[in-house]
Scaffold this motif. Sequence first.
Motif, mmCIF file in Angstrom:
data_model
loop_
_atom_site.group_PDB
_atom_site.id
_atom_site.type_symbol
_atom_site.label_atom_id
_atom_site.label_comp_id
_atom_site.label_asym_id
_atom_site.label_seq_id
_atom_site.Cartn_x
_atom_site.Cartn_y
_atom_site.Cartn_z
ATOM 1 N N GLY A 35 25.996 -21.728 -38.417
ATOM 2 C CA GLY A 35 24.895 -20.834 -38.104
ATOM 3 C C GLY A 35 25.206 -19.881 -36.951
ATOM 4 O O GLY A 35 24.288 -19.357 -36.331
ATOM 5 N N GLU A 36 26.491 -19.666 -36.700
ATOM 6 C CA GLU A 36 26.863 -18.791 -35.595
ATOM 7 C C GLU A 36 27.407 -17.468 -36.156
ATOM 8 O O GLU A 36 28.110 -17.457 -37.158
ATOM 9 N N ILE A 37 27.081 -16.370 -35.482
ATOM 10 C CA ILE A 37 27.656 -15.080 -35.870
ATOM 11 C C ILE A 37 28.652 -14.690 -34.790
ATOM 12 O O ILE A 37 28.288 -14.495 -33.630
ATOM 13 N N VAL A 38 29.923 -14.625 -35.189
ATOM 14 C CA VAL A 38 30.974 -14.284 -34.231
ATOM 15 C C VAL A 38 31.487 -12.888 -34.555
ATOM 16 O O VAL A 38 31.875 -12.606 -35.693
ATOM 17 N N GLY A 39 31.473 -12.016 -33.571
ATOM 18 C CA GLY A 39 31.945 -10.643 -33.766
ATOM 19 C C GLY A 39 33.433 -10.564 -33.494
ATOM 20 O O GLY A 39 33.925 -11.170 -32.547
ATOM 21 N N LEU A 40 34.154 -9.817 -34.353
ATOM 22 C CA LEU A 40 35.581 -9.567 -34.121
ATOM 23 C C LEU A 40 35.704 -8.060 -33.897
ATOM 24 O O LEU A 40 35.454 -7.274 -34.805
ATOM 25 N N VAL A 41 36.022 -7.672 -32.660
ATOM 26 C CA VAL A 41 36.027 -6.243 -32.329
ATOM 27 C C VAL A 41 37.405 -5.844 -31.807
ATOM 28 O O VAL A 41 38.240 -6.694 -31.491
ATOM 29 N N GLY A 42 37.609 -4.545 -31.683
ATOM 30 C CA GLY A 42 38.877 -4.031 -31.163
ATOM 31 C C GLY A 42 39.193 -2.692 -31.800
ATOM 32 O O GLY A 42 38.635 -2.347 -32.844
ATOM 33 N N GLU A 43 40.132 -1.974 -31.186
ATOM 34 C CA GLU A 43 40.487 -0.648 -31.689
ATOM 35 C C GLU A 43 41.123 -0.745 -33.078
ATOM 36 O O GLU A 43 41.589 -1.808 -33.481
ATOM 37 N N SER A 44 41.196 0.409 -33.749
ATOM 38 C CA SER A 44 41.806 0.468 -35.063
ATOM 39 C C SER A 44 43.254 -0.043 -34.997
ATOM 40 O O SER A 44 43.982 0.297 -34.070
#
Length: 321
Positions: A35-44
């Motif tokens: 039930g967790e939403i984990v964001g994966l972010v970073g430049e292109s």
Amino acid sequence: MTGPVLEVRELVVEFLSEDGPLRAVDGVSLSIGRGEIVGLVGESGAGKTLTSEAILGLIRCPPGRVRGEVRFRGRNLLALPEREMARIRGKEIAMIFQNPAASLNPVFRVGDQLVEALGLHLEGGRGTLRRRAVEILARVGIPAAARRAHDYPHQFSGGMAQRVMIGMGVACVPRLLIADEPTTALDVTIQAQILRLLRELVKERGVSVLFTTHDLGTAHEICDRVVVMYAGQEMESAPSDDFFHRPAHPYTRRLLESLPGADGEIRDIPGEVPSLIGPPPGCRFHPRCDFATAECRARRPDAHAVEGEHRVRCYHPLGAP
Ligand SMILES: Nc1ncnc2c1ncn2[C@@H]1O[C@H](COP(=O)(O)OP(=O)(O)OP(=O)(O)O)[C@@H](O)[C@H]1O
Ligand code: SF4
Ligand SMILES: [Mg+2]
């Protein structure tokens, strides 16, 4: 259930290029709870899509090579034969791809593709599944859903095809949904509707989500935790509040400072993202970092906890005594 639904340890994705080995994902570790939403972010080019594809066993080997561990409900997916992975894909783990055109089959009607996806999970005759398919299309904002279910993918605009993909991804209520830039191509009203739908799935059904995005505003809005990647490595992972208000990695701070304002889109920050063929020794961020020391240039830092679930791959985390 206790423990994470997904635990990725030291994931490596490597390709052989003419100029030598290209390590596009280099030792990534991350976990996602129920039930967790984990964001994966970073430049292109940071390796977000490859990380997602490697989790689902979608990197073709060769030319790619994948190492590490991807533990899903206790089993290492990287060690499973393709036959078993095929059973897990779409049913227990669903993926919404960055490029919807490549994921919908052009020769089948959209409604039929949804019915087929639903049939993997739901009991019921074709009529029931058909009604459910139309409901899902309506829920992701397709107008005149009953009629549009008879259309082929090429009759949908890019944004609509993306919404169909999201509908397919959530149709089976997977345990884990890997959503790669699911809302980037959509206008803000539809984006809000999709984010609401994801939140409902998480809240009502305990679905876990790995949510890749360029848009830190969206990550802030929807994610419980955020992992930031840089040149193939995860640099920081933290609960959203810490990530946005108390970043510990110099790269995260630069990313947050480079936000132009309201839209939340990640823009390139000054300096160059290093080549993945022969990247800088030591910390990959050192050529762009104001805090780099001789140690940073010499040895690769490992990720370690600065506090609780707040982890950082840096010798001199910000805010540390
Ligand atoms: N099949 C491949 N062979 C060689 N290099 C690849 C391959 N697929 C991806 N790459 C390289 O790996 C790096 C990471 O790619 P990836 O698509 O994971 O980035 P990303 O973080 O998802 O970027 P974006 O935000 O633009 O979607 C890029 O430099 C890309 O060019
Ligand atoms: S390890 Fe050193 S170079 Fe890398 S981010 Fe931390 S301070 Fe900067
Ligand atoms: Mg990508």
